[in-house]
Enzyme design. Sequence first.
Site, PDB file in Angstrom:
ATOM      1  CD  GLU A 286       2.342  12.678  18.017  1.00  0.00           C
ATOM      2  OE1 GLU A 286       2.988  13.607  17.483  1.00  0.00           O
ATOM      3  OE2 GLU A 286       1.893  12.752  19.169  1.00  0.00           O
ATOM      4  CB  CYS A 320       9.471  11.150  12.715  1.00  0.00           C
ATOM      5  SG  CYS A 320       9.675  10.430  14.333  1.00  0.00           S
TER       6      CYS A 320
HETATM    7  P1  NAD Z   1       2.808   5.758   6.419  1.00  0.00           P
HETATM    8  O1  NAD Z   1       1.982   6.977   6.555  1.00  0.00           O
HETATM    9  O2  NAD Z   1       3.058   5.240   5.056  1.00  0.00           O
HETATM   10  O3  NAD Z   1       2.129   4.542   7.230  1.00  0.00           O
HETATM   11  C1  NAD Z   1       1.818   4.635   8.595  1.00  0.00           C
HETATM   12  C2  NAD Z   1       0.710   3.649   8.923  1.00  0.00           C
HETATM   13  O4  NAD Z   1      -0.497   4.088   8.282  1.00  0.00           O
HETATM   14  C3  NAD Z   1       0.979   2.226   8.432  1.00  0.00           C
HETATM   15  O5  NAD Z   1       0.524   1.308   9.389  1.00  0.00           O
HETATM   16  C4  NAD Z   1       0.132   2.161   7.168  1.00  0.00           C
HETATM   17  O6  NAD Z   1      -0.226   0.852   6.806  1.00  0.00           O
HETATM   18  C5  NAD Z   1      -1.066   2.989   7.583  1.00  0.00           C
HETATM   19  N1  NAD Z   1      -1.891   3.491   6.474  1.00  0.00           N
HETATM   20  C6  NAD Z   1      -1.527   3.738   5.208  1.00  0.00           C
HETATM   21  N2  NAD Z   1      -2.576   4.184   4.493  1.00  0.00           N
HETATM   22  C7  NAD Z   1      -3.626   4.228   5.325  1.00  0.00           C
HETATM   23  C8  NAD Z   1      -4.981   4.604   5.187  1.00  0.00           C
HETATM   24  N3  NAD Z   1      -5.484   5.025   4.030  1.00  0.00           N
HETATM   25  N4  NAD Z   1      -5.786   4.545   6.278  1.00  0.00           N
HETATM   26  C9  NAD Z   1      -5.305   4.141   7.461  1.00  0.00           C
HETATM   27  N5  NAD Z   1      -4.028   3.741   7.657  1.00  0.00           N
HETATM   28  C10 NAD Z   1      -3.199   3.793   6.597  1.00  0.00           C
HETATM   29  O7  NAD Z   1       4.184   6.029   7.203  1.00  0.00           O
HETATM   30  P2  NAD Z   1       5.498   5.115   7.292  1.00  0.00           P
HETATM   31  O8  NAD Z   1       6.178   5.121   5.972  1.00  0.00           O
HETATM   32  O9  NAD Z   1       5.184   3.824   7.922  1.00  0.00           O
HETATM   33  O10 NAD Z   1       6.366   5.953   8.337  1.00  0.00           O
HETATM   34  C11 NAD Z   1       7.128   7.049   7.984  1.00  0.00           C
HETATM   35  C12 NAD Z   1       6.412   8.353   8.247  1.00  0.00           C
HETATM   36  O11 NAD Z   1       6.016   8.420   9.597  1.00  0.00           O
HETATM   37  C13 NAD Z   1       7.319   9.559   8.032  1.00  0.00           C
HETATM   38  O12 NAD Z   1       6.566  10.586   7.429  1.00  0.00           O
HETATM   39  C14 NAD Z   1       7.715   9.938   9.457  1.00  0.00           C
HETATM   40  O13 NAD Z   1       8.118  11.273   9.615  1.00  0.00           O
HETATM   41  C15 NAD Z   1       6.456   9.647  10.193  1.00  0.00           C
HETATM   42  N6  NAD Z   1       6.707   9.450  11.611  1.00  0.00           N
HETATM   43  C16 NAD Z   1       6.325  10.414  12.498  1.00  0.00           C
HETATM   44  C17 NAD Z   1       6.581  10.268  13.845  1.00  0.00           C
HETATM   45  C18 NAD Z   1       6.188  11.311  14.853  1.00  0.00           C
HETATM   46  O14 NAD Z   1       6.237  11.021  16.052  1.00  0.00           O
HETATM   47  N7  NAD Z   1       5.796  12.498  14.452  1.00  0.00           N
HETATM   48  C19 NAD Z   1       7.239   9.124  14.299  1.00  0.00           C
HETATM   49  C20 NAD Z   1       7.610   8.152  13.372  1.00  0.00           C
HETATM   50  C21 NAD Z   1       7.333   8.317  12.029  1.00  0.00           C
END
Ligand code: NAD
Length: 522
Positions: A286, A320
């Site tokens: 997502e 999001c």
């Molecule tokens: P992010 O992608 O920076 O981090 C999300 C998670 O992934 C965190 O737990 C992070 O530590 C982990 N992560 C980072 N690098 C990784 C790697 N190499 N391997 C595995 N895990 C890793 O996102 P964020 O800043 O926490 O959240 C914001 C983003 O999330 C925005 O783009 C938003 O649109 C999206 N979002 C989407 C939804 C949806 O339902 N579509 C809902 C909420 C947020």
Amino acid sequence: MATTPRMKITYATLSADNEELQSAFDAALERAREELGTTYPMIIGSEERFADETFEDRSPIDRDLVLARFPKGTRKDVRDAIDAAREAYPAWRDTPWRERLTIMRRAAEIISDRQFDLAALMALEVGKNRLEALGDVEETADLLRYYSDEFEKADGFVKPMGSLSEAERTRSVLRPYGVFAIISPFNFPMALAGGPAGGAMIAGNTVVLKPSSDAPLSGWKFGEALRDAGLPDGVFNLVTGTGDTVGAELEENPGIDGMVFTGSYEVGMKLYRGFTKDYPRPIVTEMGGKNPAIVTRNADLDIAAEGAMRSAFGFDGQKCSALSRVYVEKAVAREFVDKLVERVSTIKVGDPTERDNWMGPVINQRALDKFTDAVAEAKKDGGTIETGGEVLDAERGYFPTPTVVTGLPLEHRLFKEELFVPLLVVGEVDSLDQALHEANDTAYGLTAGIFSRDDAEVRRFLDTIQAGVVYVNRRAGATTGAWPGIQSFGGWKGSGSSGKGGLGPYYVQQFLREQSQTVIGE
Ligand code: NAD
């Protein structure tokens, strides 16, 4: 001691004008402040594991405020958590599903009972305002309830099938996969940890959760509620730490059978490719959005302005589903922008734990830099800052002001890329068709909205728009505010991989695989 009330707060709850609610929140904040600075462990089977190296969970409201300390998990910690989840799996899978649901529903009640304490901690942790934080907590509880109800309605997903002979009995059974990794983002730190983890566990899988390093405490508190509900050890495990180590081990370890990732497009696509490198494993990603609203000449402009304001600036544009671009027909553009600016300029920005502040800080310095860079870019490229464009003079927090930009060309980067900050670009169009073309001309497809009182326009929008969650004439939020059992929530195109939304009726099946069982009897 006064008992804490229980209230149903959703994202559609517009007003916090309720003294009982406010004083319950005040009391919870005081309790939360007493807990600050605690060092929490990881949860690995029956073990609460601390580590030599920790990281600080600081508040974006005040970077000197250390909410909690968490272990910097290593690859070994993840491997141990996976082993614990694998060990717990057979017994959890074989637990009658009604018993699994009883535990999950009990956890939901515990979360609702603790709604004020959990919301106060969350407000401090990520900078949500009171109602947004209460909504996130209650959504988590409702997700457990809704997915349990769906599982029950489907009678555990066992379906008698036809038969080609008298002696043969066949049934289709949906069965769990094994161990699911759940990787969650900072912005809905409980609902987007608890929802996917809950879905997986209700279906009979065991779980390893990696919460965002910007918001591990809300994930931990979810785990605490599960423990208090009587969940057997090892069914839910939690490892804190960075994406590079904890996330990477979850991606690469063959002991993980499936994954739900919620977060940015960049990380999501990396995992989508990497997780299935050697063989197919289910992965639900997502991801982000660049969510548009269309305002036609037939719109009620007051409703449109209110809906746009709420969706663009609720939780600082860090949902999001946040609205980040508007396409408005030229004939009504100036009037719409004026009405929007009038509302936006009344938004109170400041410490969101205070009852009167509607907007708080963005999550970290990186997000604040994104905001200031975008404002500078908009100015440089000929845009007009209609309101906002500044950063509050708050030494220890990250407080941008809500910003509306007009006058940029529709192909400008700020109309295309997700920023995740409180900045809304408004572009003028000649027709609904042009608006729809622009709205769809992006890699994303998460949420979208339209404001129009013309049925034909609304129909055309619904038939044409490329987004998983769409709203028509919604004052409470042009593109935001989905709730379990009401709006399924999932993205199309670059916003999501599964085509089946969380919060909806096709979600829990994604944690199950079908087995056709034919038995020949006498
Ligand atoms: P992010 O992608 O920076 O981090 C999300 C998670 O992934 C965190 O737990 C992070 O530590 C982990 N992560 C980072 N690098 C990784 C790697 N190499 N391997 C595995 N895990 C890793 O996102 P964020 O800043 O926490 O959240 C914001 C983003 O999330 C925005 O783009 C938003 O649109 C999206 N979002 C989407 C939804 C949806 O339902 N579509 C809902 C909420 C947020």
